[in-house]
Write an enzyme that holds these catalytic residues in place. Structure first.
Site, PDB file in Angstrom:
ATOM      1  N   PHE A   1       0.882  -1.173   0.000  1.00  0.00           N
ATOM      2  CA  PHE A   1       0.000   0.000   0.000  1.00  0.00           C
ATOM      3  C   PHE A   1       0.910   1.212   0.000  1.00  0.00           C
ATOM      4  CE2 PHE A   1      -1.640   3.654   2.182  1.00  0.00           C
ATOM      5  CZ  PHE A   1      -2.977   3.744   1.855  1.00  0.00           C
ATOM      6  N   GLU A   2       0.699   2.103  -0.948  1.00  0.00           N
ATOM      7  CA  GLU A   2       1.413   3.375  -0.905  1.00  0.00           C
ATOM      8  C   GLU A   2       0.519   4.424  -1.534  1.00  0.00           C
ATOM      9  OE1 GLU A   2       4.996   2.800  -3.312  1.00  0.00           O
ATOM     10  OE2 GLU A   2       6.229   2.776  -1.506  1.00  0.00           O
ATOM     11  N   ILE A   3       0.443   5.586  -0.913  1.00  0.00           N
ATOM     12  CA  ILE A   3      -0.103   6.760  -1.597  1.00  0.00           C
ATOM     13  C   ILE A   3       1.023   7.776  -1.518  1.00  0.00           C
ATOM     14  CG2 ILE A   3      -1.858   8.570  -1.624  1.00  0.00           C
ATOM     15  CD1 ILE A   3      -3.751   6.670  -0.195  1.00  0.00           C
TER      16      ILE A   3
ATOM     17  N   HIS B   1      12.363   2.869  -0.402  1.00  0.00           N
ATOM     18  CA  HIS B   1      11.449   4.024  -0.349  1.00  0.00           C
ATOM     19  C   HIS B   1      11.434   4.637   1.056  1.00  0.00           C
ATOM     20  CE1 HIS B   1       8.631   3.036  -4.011  1.00  0.00           C
ATOM     21  NE2 HIS B   1       9.855   3.346  -4.359  1.00  0.00           N
TER      22      HIS B   1
END
Ligand SMILES: *[C@@H]1O[C@H](CO)[C@@H](O)[C@H](O)[C@H]1NC(C)=O
Ligand SMILES: *[C@@H]1O[C@H](CO)[C@@H](O)[C@H](O)[C@H]1NC(C)=O
Length: 356
Positions: free
Chosen positions: A254-256, A291
């Site tokens: 999950f990444e926004i 990241h």
């Protein structure tokens, strides 16, 4: 040139064709790069410069259907943000039609350029093989998988360069299950609050997959002190002021996040430095620690956001919202099944950044 597996020889041809002098029309280019767009005229209702990004293979269709169905039901049917699907092989018609039928939003299917995916030729294959063998002996998941390494490297350094993503700033990697309605627009939240990176689950990386990542990062920091943000989140990554890495990272299924951060000189220099060491192949550096380390060091800590109100699961971990949020979001997760304050969670370390 590249040494490509036999199965990808057709891309090799494509590349040679693209490298020639013949000018192509847009239409021809679209065919060459296998890009296909469904619902091309669909307009997003949501106002942000944003897209939903999915890296998938044809064989992932069942999981993809679940993800798209959840995401559309819980969020995107009212926002209609465009989807972008990427694959290192061409998607089948069945895959594209099935998925396109599940959304009213624009949805594009693109091919990953081989140089963004396959192990570069300068990697010492003997050393890489030894690295995989060593990891296999340590019983590490995906120890021997080269495709897994390709994926980690692609997610670390290349996805945001894909032609289909060039025109967007924010992305959401929605991979798999959502438990609660999302009644506001997280992309708007990101923009209005100057957030760069949003996450839901945070825990410890498996050390044998990244034995030299931190030493490499320290070398980079020593060479480029100017990239380190004065209000960074080093205390999330290290318990001794940066000497050692405590293995905390945000789970990147999950990444926004803001792709302009990945496109920035700081991140580009960091990725190039990591790439030059070959650790994506000699070890098994994951895009999650890469990241996380980058955003914790090069961005202000206030630009990192815990999406506490987003109920999310990717096997075997989940974040289930607690309290009022649970009711308001009509969540369906089991409230007790929540990683936030378990012993394997790094969420408390993140929260401590802001209260001591
Ligand atoms: C997609 O929807 C169309 C129109 O409803 C239908 O004809 C087609 O069979 C569907 N395709 C798939 C793969 O589900
Ligand atoms: C969206 O963001 C990208 C990347 O920052 C930018 O190039 C593009 O111009 C933006 N589009 C709009 C409509 O603002």
């Amino acid at each position: 040139m590249f040494s490509l597996p036999a199965s990808s020889r057709k891309y090799f041809v494509v590349l040679v064709v693209l490298g020639g002098d013949t000018p192509f029309s847009d239409e021809q280019l679209a065919t060459i790069s296998h890009t296909r767009v469904y619902h091309p005229d669909a307009q997003p209702v949501g106002k942000e410069n944003a897209t939903l990004v999915f890296l998938a293979r044809n064989s992932d269709l069942d999981d993809v259907k679940t993800s798209v169905e959840r995401m559309e039901r819980r969020y995107n049917h009212q926002n209609r943000y465009p989807w972008v699907f990427l694959n290192e092989q061409p998607f089948t018609d069945e895959f594209m039609e099935t998925v396109a039928n599940m959304t009213e939003a624009q949805i594009s299917f693109g091919l990953i350029p081989p140089e963004h995916w396959y192990q570069p030729e300068w990697i010492d294959e003997e050393k890489a093989t030894q690295g995989r063998q060593k990891m296999h002996e340590q019983n590490i998941i995906y120890a021997e998988s080269v495709p897994y390494r390709n994926m980690c490297r692609f997610n670390s350094g290349f996805f945001f360069k894909h032609e289909l993503l060039q025109s967007y700033k924010y992305y959401w990697r929605p991979n798999v299950d959502y438990f609660c309605n999302i009644a506001y627009d997280p992309f708007t939240y990101m923009r209005e609050n100057e957030k760069i990176y949003g996450w839901t689950i945070s825990f410890y990386e498996w050390e044998p997959t990244i034995p030299t990542l931190w030493e490499t990062t320290k070398e980079f920091m020593a060479q480029h002190p100017g990239y380190i943000h004065p209000d960074n989140a080093m205390r999330y990554l290290s318990d001794d002021g940066g000497k050692t890495y405590n293995l905390c990272h945000f789970w990147s299924n999950f990444e926004i996040a803001d792709m302009d951060f990945w496109r920035s000189p700081a991140y580009q220099a960091y990725f190039d430095f990591l790439e030059s060491r070959g650790g994506f192949y000699y070890e098994r550096w994951g895009d999650a620690p890469v990241h996380s380390i980058a955003v914790a060091l090069f961005a202000p800590k206030t630009a990192i956001h815990f999406f506490r109100d987003v109920g999310y699961r990717h096997e075997p971990f989940q974040h289930c919202p607690q309290g009022e949020t649970y009711k308001q979001g009509s969540c369906t997760c089991k409230r007790w099944d929540n990683i936030d304050y378990r012993s394997n969670s790094c969420t408390p370390r993140f929260e401590r950044l802001f209260y001591d």
